[in-house]
Design an enzyme around this catalytic site. Sequence first.
Site, PDB file in Angstrom:
ATOM      1  N   LEU A  47      20.275  13.982  -8.523  1.00 45.01           N
ATOM      2  CA  LEU A  47      21.378  14.876  -8.856  1.00 45.01           C
ATOM      3  C   LEU A  47      22.360  14.211  -9.806  1.00 45.01           C
ATOM      4  O   LEU A  47      22.942  14.867 -10.677  1.00 45.01           O
ATOM      5  CB  LEU A  47      22.102  15.312  -7.579  1.00 45.01           C
ATOM      6  CG  LEU A  47      21.252  16.024  -6.518  1.00 45.01           C
ATOM      7  CD1 LEU A  47      22.128  16.453  -5.340  1.00 45.01           C
ATOM      8  CD2 LEU A  47      20.524  17.216  -7.100  1.00 45.01           C
ATOM      9  N   TYR A  84      24.583  10.000   9.436  1.00 46.99           N
ATOM     10  CA  TYR A  84      24.587  10.667   8.135  1.00 46.99           C
ATOM     11  C   TYR A  84      25.583  11.828   8.122  1.00 46.99           C
ATOM     12  O   TYR A  84      26.385  11.966   7.189  1.00 46.99           O
ATOM     13  CB  TYR A  84      23.179  11.171   7.822  1.00 46.99           C
ATOM     14  CG  TYR A  84      23.045  11.864   6.494  1.00 46.99           C
ATOM     15  CD1 TYR A  84      23.133  11.143   5.303  1.00 46.99           C
ATOM     16  CD2 TYR A  84      22.819  13.240   6.416  1.00 46.99           C
ATOM     17  CE1 TYR A  84      23.005  11.772   4.076  1.00 46.99           C
ATOM     18  CE2 TYR A  84      22.690  13.878   5.196  1.00 46.99           C
ATOM     19  CZ  TYR A  84      22.778  13.142   4.028  1.00 46.99           C
ATOM     20  OH  TYR A  84      22.661  13.773   2.804  1.00 46.99           O
TER      21      TYR A  84
END
Length: 260
Positions: free
Chosen positions: A17, A164
């Site tokens: 990305l 996470y």
Amino acid sequence: MKIEGKTYLVSGGSSGLGAATVEDLLAQKAYVSILDRSPPSEALLSSSNVKYFQVDILEVSQIQDAVDKTAQWVKETGAPIGGVVNCAGVGVAGKIIDAHNEPHSLDLWEFAIGVNLTGSFNLTRLALKEMVKNQPEEGDGERGVILFVASAAAFEGQPGQTAYSASKGGLVSMTLPMARDLSRHGIRVVTIAPGVFDSSMTANFSQKTRKSLETEGIIYPRRFGQPFEFARTVRWILETPYVNGETIRLSGAGRLPGKL
């Protein structure tokens, strides 16, 4: 904000990305400072509008050095730092108590928080020292944009994503207060929370996992997001002054299932 003629720091800009964002910014005639552990492609490196700095986002001294050298580059180009795009991140997985009744690794927790949350915080705070010196743009008096990259896991993390999800949720939680802090400087703060995208993190998914996410977790279009779609969202955020203090989900109306 006008993108052309501005410099953007993109962490994790060598691949995925981040690289797609760099390519899109270059297409808008911006300058880009890439901070990454690995170098970008030769195509990106060959651009006169790109500087690459080898940076471990866990090392504050390396971040500071890259920011200082970017500031020096700005003096040469006359292209002020217009924003920071925090794409550097890691995906980790670990149950809070594993199959052998062993507790979650503290090292793994600290690694996830260190890269995804603290790393983004450090690059942002150090770059802001330069950004607040910018001359405000005409109109709204804007000086820059800070962009964080969270995740759908910030909202509906799956089993094994405690660390996470915490790291990405922290980015979501600090978006609004930071935007309020920086309002007096004319600097916006926005977070993107991608759903499931084609990236190095998802490249190793099994066909079964991939199919499960596409058919059960994503509404429309039923496919993984593409990096160019993320990059276009970054561009829209940069160019739209009224987008501030928000977390924008980019997910095809998808929600991560509780279990794959």
